[in-house]
Design a protein around this motif. Sequence first.
Motif, short mmCIF file in Angstrom:
data_model
loop_
_atom_site.label_atom_id
_atom_site.label_comp_id
_atom_site.label_asym_id
_atom_site.label_seq_id
_atom_site.Cartn_x
_atom_site.Cartn_y
_atom_site.Cartn_z
N UNK A 50 2.29 -14.36 -25.67
CA UNK A 50 2.20 -15.36 -26.75
C UNK A 50 3.56 -15.57 -27.40
N UNK A 51 4.31 -14.49 -27.61
CA UNK A 51 5.66 -14.61 -28.18
C UNK A 51 6.56 -15.43 -27.27
N UNK A 52 6.46 -15.20 -25.96
CA UNK A 52 7.24 -15.98 -25.00
C UNK A 52 6.89 -17.46 -25.10
N UNK A 86 -5.68 -11.74 -14.73
CA UNK A 86 -6.76 -10.75 -14.58
C UNK A 86 -6.23 -9.31 -14.53
N UNK A 87 -5.45 -8.96 -15.54
CA UNK A 87 -4.87 -7.62 -15.66
C UNK A 87 -5.73 -6.71 -16.51
N UNK A 88 -5.60 -5.42 -16.30
CA UNK A 88 -6.29 -4.45 -17.15
C UNK A 88 -5.88 -4.60 -18.61
N UNK A 89 -4.65 -5.04 -18.84
CA UNK A 89 -4.15 -5.20 -20.21
C UNK A 89 -4.80 -6.37 -20.94
N UNK A 90 -5.61 -7.17 -20.25
CA UNK A 90 -6.37 -8.25 -20.91
C UNK A 90 -7.52 -7.68 -21.74
N UNK A 103 -8.23 -13.49 -24.54
CA UNK A 103 -8.52 -14.81 -23.98
C UNK A 103 -8.34 -15.88 -25.05
N UNK A 104 -8.88 -15.63 -26.22
CA UNK A 104 -8.75 -16.59 -27.32
C UNK A 104 -7.28 -16.81 -27.68
N UNK A 105 -6.49 -15.73 -27.62
CA UNK A 105 -5.07 -15.81 -27.95
C UNK A 105 -4.31 -16.70 -26.97
N UNK A 106 -4.63 -16.58 -25.69
CA UNK A 106 -3.85 -17.26 -24.66
C UNK A 106 -4.49 -18.51 -24.09
N UNK A 166 -15.28 -13.38 -18.28
CA UNK A 166 -14.15 -14.30 -18.15
C UNK A 166 -14.62 -15.67 -17.70
N UNK A 167 -15.46 -15.72 -16.69
CA UNK A 167 -15.94 -17.01 -16.18
C UNK A 167 -16.80 -17.72 -17.22
#
Length: 296
Positions: free
Chosen positions: A193-195, A210-214, A224-227, A252-253
């Motif tokens: 988001x900063x980028x 689809x990363x674990x960090x999601x 998801x809402x953030x990005x 996600x879907x």
Amino acid sequence: MGTINRRGFLQSASALAAAGVAVTAHAAPVEEKPLKFRLGIVTYNIAAQWDLTTILRICKNVGVSPVELRTTHKHGVEPSLSKEERAEVKKKFADSGVEFWGCGTTCEFHSPDAAEVKKQIETCKEFIQLSADLGGKGVKVRPNGLPKDVPVEKTLEQIGKSLIECGKAAADAGLDIWVEVHGPGTQHPPHIKTIMDACGHKSVGLTWNSNASDIKDKSVAEYFKLLRPYVRSCHINELWKDAVGIYPYRELFRLFRETDYDRVTLCEVGKTPPDAATGEEMLRYYKALWTELTKG
């Protein structure tokens, strides 16, 4: 991506299909928005060893489209192609009925070496022209880490500012830049988001990866809402992860459906590229699992 073999894939597919059917059978009927997004593939890694003719034949046979062509793979679709060769590639896609989505590059802009960053930007521009010549929608780039001894915020801002120049070139060609949510540290959604805030160009969006960090509290909803405002493409990997609680693909879907996402989810599985026959079989099972998980 974890290594995947044919037997393991098929066993996981059967388990998930059974679990998915069970959930659907006992769920209360709900009114859902129609599905607007599609299943395609990125050639990393399932089709890494297939030539373009094989890729298009298998995708047509399975009913999977579009295709993101990742650089360095056997298909050989690179900026070095001549005008005539580009026209031939474009015709092959058109004749097959399979859509060309765009170029999957390794362009990255986190290096503390300004000359290297400039080189990466120029390479990105070459892929933009290639994608435009082939009738694609865009070019995938990535952040790929946070250099040591450089403040994190400085690196994130540098990546974002570098993307502005790429975005301008993409806009001139009528394309998008898709920044993959990728890399050690950089794939953290607040950093992405900063980028994007530092970039702010209308032609620069994201590839959800689809990363674990999601995941936060076993859900992707918060990040998801953030990005989501930036997401214009998506990579998905081993769908069986939903059944064992590793990654909530069904959620996600559902979120994609609820927010009227109308683009693509591109299959990106395995580290051991399969042969064509095994790969086609894998994709048929993959499509069946994807269809089940998109039911809500």
